[in-house]
Design a protein around this motif. Structure first.
Motif, PDB file in Angstrom:
ATOM      1  N   CYS A  16       0.860  -1.183   0.000  1.00  0.00           N
ATOM      2  CA  CYS A  16       0.000   0.000   0.000  1.00  0.00           C
ATOM      3  C   CYS A  16       0.897   1.235   0.000  1.00  0.00           C
ATOM      4  O   CYS A  16       1.839   1.328   0.801  1.00  0.00           O
ATOM      5  N   GLU A  45      -7.394   1.010  -5.110  1.00  0.00           N
ATOM      6  CA  GLU A  45      -8.375   0.619  -4.095  1.00  0.00           C
ATOM      7  C   GLU A  45      -7.734   0.505  -2.714  1.00  0.00           C
ATOM      8  O   GLU A  45      -8.377   0.814  -1.716  1.00  0.00           O
ATOM      9  N   HIS A  49      -8.879   2.691   0.804  1.00  0.00           N
ATOM     10  CA  HIS A  49      -9.145   2.221   2.173  1.00  0.00           C
ATOM     11  C   HIS A  49      -8.794   3.296   3.203  1.00  0.00           C
ATOM     12  O   HIS A  49      -9.314   3.297   4.310  1.00  0.00           O
ATOM     13  N   HIS A  50      -7.893   4.202   2.841  1.00  0.00           N
ATOM     14  CA  HIS A  50      -7.431   5.255   3.751  1.00  0.00           C
ATOM     15  C   HIS A  50      -8.169   6.579   3.550  1.00  0.00           C
ATOM     16  O   HIS A  50      -7.842   7.571   4.206  1.00  0.00           O
ATOM     17  N   GLN A  54     -13.729   6.550   4.216  1.00  0.00           N
ATOM     18  CA  GLN A  54     -13.526   5.272   4.913  1.00  0.00           C
ATOM     19  C   GLN A  54     -12.970   5.469   6.322  1.00  0.00           C
ATOM     20  O   GLN A  54     -12.526   4.508   6.949  1.00  0.00           O
ATOM     21  N   HIS A  63      -7.039  -1.557   6.281  1.00  0.00           N
ATOM     22  CA  HIS A  63      -7.291  -2.665   5.351  1.00  0.00           C
ATOM     23  C   HIS A  63      -7.978  -3.814   6.071  1.00  0.00           C
ATOM     24  O   HIS A  63      -7.779  -4.008   7.264  1.00  0.00           O
TER      25      HIS A  63
END
Length: 108
Positions: A16, A45, A49-50, A54, A63
């Motif tokens: 990531c 994607e 997530h960050h 979210q 994650h």
């Protein structure tokens, strides 16, 4: 095409770009061109997530903890490519399993 990901401390196929968490990738396709395209989608994607939407968590906890699929499938699970490649499955039963737990004490 979807890719399965699992957090990994040992073998890491992708990281990531926000938190540096490494993931193991499980591919459906062996095509290098498809993999290159999917790699950029997966990285996008993982960044999402960050996002603020979210929760704006910049740590690896943003994650999923266990095995997950990307890109996210929004259609019926039975029509995902993963499900189609897996072949036919046993139809779901309409009968629920019932477990009865008695509150009465057993005599010893």
């Amino acid at each position: 095409m979807q890719v399965l990901l699992r957090k990994s401390e040992f073998r890491q196929d992708i990281h990531c770009s926000i938190c540096g968490q490494g993931f193991r990738l499980y591919w459906e396709s062996n095509s290098p061109a498809e993999r290159a395209t999917m790699r950029s989608l997966v990285l996008g994607e993982l960044r999402d997530h960050h996002s603020k939407e979210q929760g704006d968590n910049k740590t690896p906890a943003a994650h999923p903890f266990d095995l997950f699929r990307l890109p996210t499938w929004t259609g019926s699970p039975q029509f995902s490519r993963v499900a189609m490649l897996a072949g036919p499955t046993k139809p779901r039963s309409s009968v629920s399993k019932i477990i009865y737990i008695s509150q009465a004490r057993q005599a010893r």
